[in-house]
Design a protein around this motif. Sequence first.
Motif, short mmCIF file in Angstrom:
data_model
loop_
_atom_site.label_atom_id
_atom_site.label_comp_id
_atom_site.label_asym_id
_atom_site.label_seq_id
_atom_site.Cartn_x
_atom_site.Cartn_y
_atom_site.Cartn_z
N THR A 241 1.22 29.11 37.87
CA THR A 241 0.74 29.49 36.90
C THR A 241 1.35 28.18 35.99
O THR A 241 -0.05 27.80 35.07
CB THR A 241 1.49 30.83 36.07
N GLY A 242 2.32 27.60 35.83
CA GLY A 242 2.60 26.32 34.78
C GLY A 242 2.19 24.70 35.88
O GLY A 242 2.06 24.29 34.73
N GLN A 243 1.95 24.98 36.75
CA GLN A 243 0.64 23.93 37.46
C GLN A 243 -1.27 24.29 37.61
O GLN A 243 -1.15 23.30 38.18
CB GLN A 243 1.60 23.91 39.15
N SER A 244 -1.35 24.89 36.25
CA SER A 244 -2.48 25.16 36.19
C SER A 244 -3.55 23.54 36.23
O SER A 244 -4.22 23.76 36.74
CB SER A 244 -2.97 25.92 35.42
N GLU A 245 -2.67 22.50 35.76
CA GLU A 245 -4.21 21.34 35.94
C GLU A 245 -4.35 21.30 37.31
O GLU A 245 -5.83 19.93 37.86
CB GLU A 245 -3.06 19.99 35.27
N GLN A 246 -3.58 22.23 38.41
CA GLN A 246 -4.03 21.55 39.40
C GLN A 246 -5.55 21.85 40.20
O GLN A 246 -6.15 21.40 41.02
CB GLN A 246 -2.74 22.81 41.21
N VAL A 247 -5.60 23.22 39.49
CA VAL A 247 -7.13 23.49 39.69
C VAL A 247 -8.44 23.17 38.06
O VAL A 247 -9.26 23.54 38.32
CB VAL A 247 -7.21 24.62 39.93
N SER A 248 -7.49 21.83 38.19
CA SER A 248 -8.41 21.34 36.47
C SER A 248 -9.26 20.97 36.98
O SER A 248 -10.61 20.69 35.95
CB SER A 248 -7.81 20.49 35.60
N TRP A 249 -9.41 20.51 38.10
CA TRP A 249 -11.39 19.83 38.91
C TRP A 249 -12.71 20.58 38.61
O TRP A 249 -13.15 20.90 38.58
CB TRP A 249 -11.10 19.07 39.56
#
Length: 504
Positions: A241-249
């Motif tokens: 959840t803290g790595q949500s930038e991975q789906v920011s695209w």
Amino acid sequence: MSLDVRAPAATGSVPAPPPCAQRPSARVKVLAVVLPASLALVMGLWGIRRQNTMWGDEAVTYQLAQREPSQIWHTVQHVDLVHALHYAVMHVIFDLFGAGLLSLRLPSVLAMAAAASGVGLLGLRLAGPRAGLLAGLVFALLPQVQKYAQEGRSYALVCALIAWASCALVANVSRRGRWRWAAYGLTMLLACLLHEFAVLALAAHGVTLIVSRTPKRVLGAWGVTAVGVVVGLLPLVVVSTGQSEQVSWIGGPVRPYPLLVAVVVGMLCARAPLRSEGPVSAAALAVPILVLPGALLLAASLIKPIFVDRYVLFSDIGIALLLGAWLDHVRRLPRYIPTVSIAAVAALAALVPSSLALRTPQSRSNDATAIGATVRQEGRPGDGLLYLAGRHRILAATHPGDTRHLTDLALAQDPVESNTLAGVELPARDIEARMMQFHRIVTVRVARADSLSDPQEKAKTDTLRRHFREHATTRVNGARITVYVRDHGPPPKVGTPVQHRESP
């Protein structure tokens, strides 16, 4: 509409013969499992190299899987933990067979073959051997299945595990045994650890048991098993959840058209009086797994865009089961046989162009191999290299030789040393200073619009605009490679336009 389709057939349909008259032979049962797996294997191996090209997501797998286990672990703690188990599996495979396109994609091919056999077995248990055989063959021919059978990612593995977990679930309804539920739970947990959205299939299984009116002991056993799966998955969910930038695209309007078409076709098939060979009907299992995972992701996307069709690839299990059971139902209606035969031939003919297109580099959103090759072709030894934006560095790093003679102007620490996917970049002022030391700079910009508002990206674009001019641009699948030259350099000849080229 009731999902339990065990009611007698409607007037005008041909009732199923009594069980004693339709008991399948062992050979028929084996064929229902083996033939779909064989077809899926052939379809997966056909054109597996895709003209020796690799796309961006595969490039991530390819590069991370070649790192040492400790480096993989340190990297996924900061980014992409969702795929950590898959990277570990691929690391072992690369160690055994070497890194390459075949070893990258072959696990997915084998996984889809296993998934097809699982769908065949599901259809056999739910609606008979012919329905199972047809469902497995349909599954192997689905365009999405063909596509991700040739992807060096985790989606095919997840699909296979969910297909066989579904088989275990159906068996557990009529058979007791804690070890059976343990096998189901471990299979589902492994699928969820490969990709956490596989937990949506667990929810679909719960709906299946409810609409099938299974005994309380079965519901209770499933509930305990489901809690165990969720508890085992929880640490991954919390950290990722803290790595949500991975789906920011993932942004813009959601276009789940293939899924919506599958849902409509599936619901139409489910309305037919399909055969049922046990306490769970084909529709009771297939409709929830086809509809629920995608619906939940689409609902979540109203808050934050998160829907991608490959995240719920296992929904294809549902459409394959429904189509297989429907084809078996129609086969038993003699007056429809000519029409169905013509429709089947037409459908297979329509699949040929799609199957051919899926085996070309253009079938993916980018081509990391072509990007790297174009950088090598356009760059000269000693040129500067700039990625717009920096996170796309991984697209041109699949083959280090492509950029060996160029200087990465923004890179402070490479991906391996920094335990990241794309490395760590210099501060904005240092990037600008380094750019000013070069006469020629090769830039890589992906086709998808990126936010270039952070200081480093702004420094790159501002410096290019103020001090450089575009000399030549080559477009490849998913990216634009541009050569810039300093304004104080030799001016171009009068009337010479900027060169724009399309990579073959």
